[in-house]
Design an enzyme around this catalytic site. Sequence first.
Site, mmCIF file in Angstrom:
data_model
loop_
_atom_site.group_PDB
_atom_site.id
_atom_site.type_symbol
_atom_site.label_atom_id
_atom_site.label_comp_id
_atom_site.label_asym_id
_atom_site.label_seq_id
_atom_site.Cartn_x
_atom_site.Cartn_y
_atom_site.Cartn_z
ATOM 1 N N SER A 79 0.822 -1.217 0.000
ATOM 2 C CA SER A 79 0.000 0.000 0.000
ATOM 3 C C SER A 79 0.851 1.260 0.000
ATOM 4 O O SER A 79 0.410 2.312 -0.462
ATOM 5 C CB SER A 79 -0.921 -0.001 1.221
ATOM 6 O OG SER A 79 -0.202 -0.303 2.390
ATOM 7 N N SER A 122 17.370 -5.423 5.244
ATOM 8 C CA SER A 122 17.812 -4.033 5.427
ATOM 9 C C SER A 122 19.327 -4.041 5.631
ATOM 10 O O SER A 122 19.875 -5.040 6.131
ATOM 11 C CB SER A 122 17.152 -3.444 6.681
ATOM 12 O OG SER A 122 17.833 -2.275 7.091
ATOM 13 N N TYR A 160 14.913 -4.350 15.456
ATOM 14 C CA TYR A 160 14.757 -4.253 13.995
ATOM 15 C C TYR A 160 15.937 -4.937 13.294
ATOM 16 O O TYR A 160 15.740 -5.764 12.397
ATOM 17 C CB TYR A 160 14.675 -2.781 13.581
ATOM 18 C CG TYR A 160 14.503 -2.576 12.086
ATOM 19 C CD1 TYR A 160 13.289 -2.801 11.464
ATOM 20 C CD2 TYR A 160 15.575 -2.143 11.294
ATOM 21 C CE1 TYR A 160 13.129 -2.603 10.093
ATOM 22 C CE2 TYR A 160 15.429 -1.944 9.925
ATOM 23 C CZ TYR A 160 14.204 -2.174 9.336
ATOM 24 O OH TYR A 160 14.059 -1.984 7.961
ATOM 25 N N ILE A 195 15.937 4.642 2.600
ATOM 26 C CA ILE A 195 15.038 4.927 1.482
ATOM 27 C C ILE A 195 14.006 5.962 1.946
ATOM 28 O O ILE A 195 13.488 5.877 3.064
ATOM 29 C CB ILE A 195 14.320 3.629 1.010
ATOM 30 C CG1 ILE A 195 15.332 2.478 0.795
ATOM 31 C CG2 ILE A 195 13.509 3.891 -0.259
ATOM 32 C CD1 ILE A 195 16.408 2.733 -0.230
HETATM 33 P P1 NAP Z 1 6.551 1.949 4.826
HETATM 34 O O1 NAP Z 1 6.516 3.060 3.850
HETATM 35 O O2 NAP Z 1 6.381 2.216 6.273
HETATM 36 O O3 NAP Z 1 5.472 0.853 4.354
HETATM 37 C C1 NAP Z 1 5.321 -0.321 5.093
HETATM 38 C C2 NAP Z 1 4.345 -1.232 4.392
HETATM 39 O O4 NAP Z 1 4.258 -2.460 5.143
HETATM 40 C C3 NAP Z 1 2.954 -0.643 4.309
HETATM 41 O O5 NAP Z 1 2.391 -0.942 3.059
HETATM 42 C C4 NAP Z 1 2.200 -1.373 5.431
HETATM 43 O O6 NAP Z 1 0.830 -1.583 5.145
HETATM 44 C C5 NAP Z 1 2.898 -2.713 5.406
HETATM 45 N N1 NAP Z 1 2.740 -3.442 6.658
HETATM 46 C C6 NAP Z 1 3.205 -3.140 7.891
HETATM 47 N N2 NAP Z 1 2.823 -4.057 8.786
HETATM 48 C C7 NAP Z 1 2.091 -4.972 8.094
HETATM 49 C C8 NAP Z 1 1.412 -6.158 8.464
HETATM 50 N N3 NAP Z 1 1.403 -6.596 9.737
HETATM 51 N N4 NAP Z 1 0.751 -6.863 7.501
HETATM 52 C C9 NAP Z 1 0.752 -6.422 6.212
HETATM 53 N N5 NAP Z 1 1.366 -5.303 5.809
HETATM 54 C C10 NAP Z 1 2.029 -4.584 6.745
HETATM 55 O O7 NAP Z 1 7.914 1.149 4.735
HETATM 56 P P2 NAP Z 1 8.947 0.940 3.511
HETATM 57 O O8 NAP Z 1 10.055 1.881 3.719
HETATM 58 O O9 NAP Z 1 8.243 0.887 2.227
HETATM 59 O O10 NAP Z 1 9.490 -0.514 3.922
HETATM 60 C C11 NAP Z 1 9.197 -1.681 3.169
HETATM 61 C C12 NAP Z 1 10.187 -2.758 3.575
HETATM 62 O O11 NAP Z 1 11.517 -2.296 3.306
HETATM 63 C C13 NAP Z 1 10.150 -3.090 5.058
HETATM 64 O O12 NAP Z 1 10.344 -4.480 5.239
HETATM 65 C C14 NAP Z 1 11.329 -2.311 5.620
HETATM 66 O O13 NAP Z 1 11.825 -2.867 6.799
HETATM 67 C C15 NAP Z 1 12.309 -2.419 4.464
HETATM 68 N N6 NAP Z 1 13.345 -1.394 4.491
HETATM 69 C C16 NAP Z 1 13.029 -0.067 4.426
HETATM 70 C C17 NAP Z 1 14.055 0.881 4.461
HETATM 71 C C18 NAP Z 1 13.794 2.360 4.429
HETATM 72 O O14 NAP Z 1 14.740 3.132 4.671
HETATM 73 N N7 NAP Z 1 12.585 2.827 4.131
HETATM 74 C C19 NAP Z 1 15.383 0.458 4.552
HETATM 75 C C20 NAP Z 1 15.661 -0.897 4.605
HETATM 76 C C21 NAP Z 1 14.635 -1.814 4.572
HETATM 77 P P3 NAP Z 1 -0.380 -0.663 5.716
HETATM 78 O O15 NAP Z 1 0.044 0.770 5.591
HETATM 79 O O16 NAP Z 1 -1.505 -1.025 4.790
HETATM 80 O O17 NAP Z 1 -0.618 -1.095 7.122
#
Ligand code: NAP
Length: 240
Positions: free
Chosen positions: A11, A135, A148, A181
Amino acid sequence: MTDRVLITGASRGIGRAAAAAFGKNGYDVIINYNSSYESAKSVCDEIIASGGNAMIYRADVSDPAQVNGMLNAAGGVDILVNNAGIAEQSLFTDITEEMWDRMFNVNIKGIYLCTRAFLPYMLNRKRGRIINISSVWGVSGASCEVHYSASKAAVIGFTKALAKETGLSGITVNCIAPGVIDTDMNMGLDNKILSELKEQTPLNRLGRAEDIAGAILFLASEEASFITGQTIIADGGFTL
Ligand code: NAP
């Protein structure tokens, strides 16, 4: 036949960008979300409006019954992108058992549950791709993010072990370790920290969700068919 892909947590952020990229490239896309219905629906509508195929399904990936419900509704998929995740900053001494369990329930048990549900279809067909999102903190560890970092290190171990087990069945299992990111996940970081992180990155910018979507799309492609058990670090050189 068109390949079907399920992206968890599609989403917002990286998952949303991945859904849009798969849609643009002709895949049938299943967009999983938990709480952001409007946002999930809008990416689904965008894919359909540009001639693609997509559906949304709400499920908390940490809940086995909801994950099984998603399998029943969506059916088998050729590609599973285990992207859903949560992050949280806290001194180690302030991390409660509840915080620890929640982090592990979403970030690694969620991957276990989704893989358990969707792998049998791939095994039957002797074909499939599983792409897990870890990550860089799972590789190098982040201060004030022990729970985390530990959950993301577990994703890398999960990936390597499962890749060894499913290789003979023609299923690759890989991992992407993104750096910092620009998504909602980092909304809580103040501008000073964000600009320091940028300065420490050889490419001198934060990553975009689309940067990671591109790496996910590559791992799903024919060109990546001899790659398995790997962790691709996509961080602009941050951990060099
Ligand atoms: P984000 O913008 O916070 O989005 C998180 C997504 O995960 C949302 O779509 C949320 O859905 C969904 N989510 C959370 N809990 C959930 C659950 N229990 N069941 C189903 N969906 C769930 O985060 P992002 O930055 O895109 O991160 C995506 C992935 O990349 C994560 O695994 C994160 O750890 C990893 N990551 C991110 C970064 C960064 O810097 N952003 C760096 C390294 C790794 P809803 O909103 O619909 O609840």
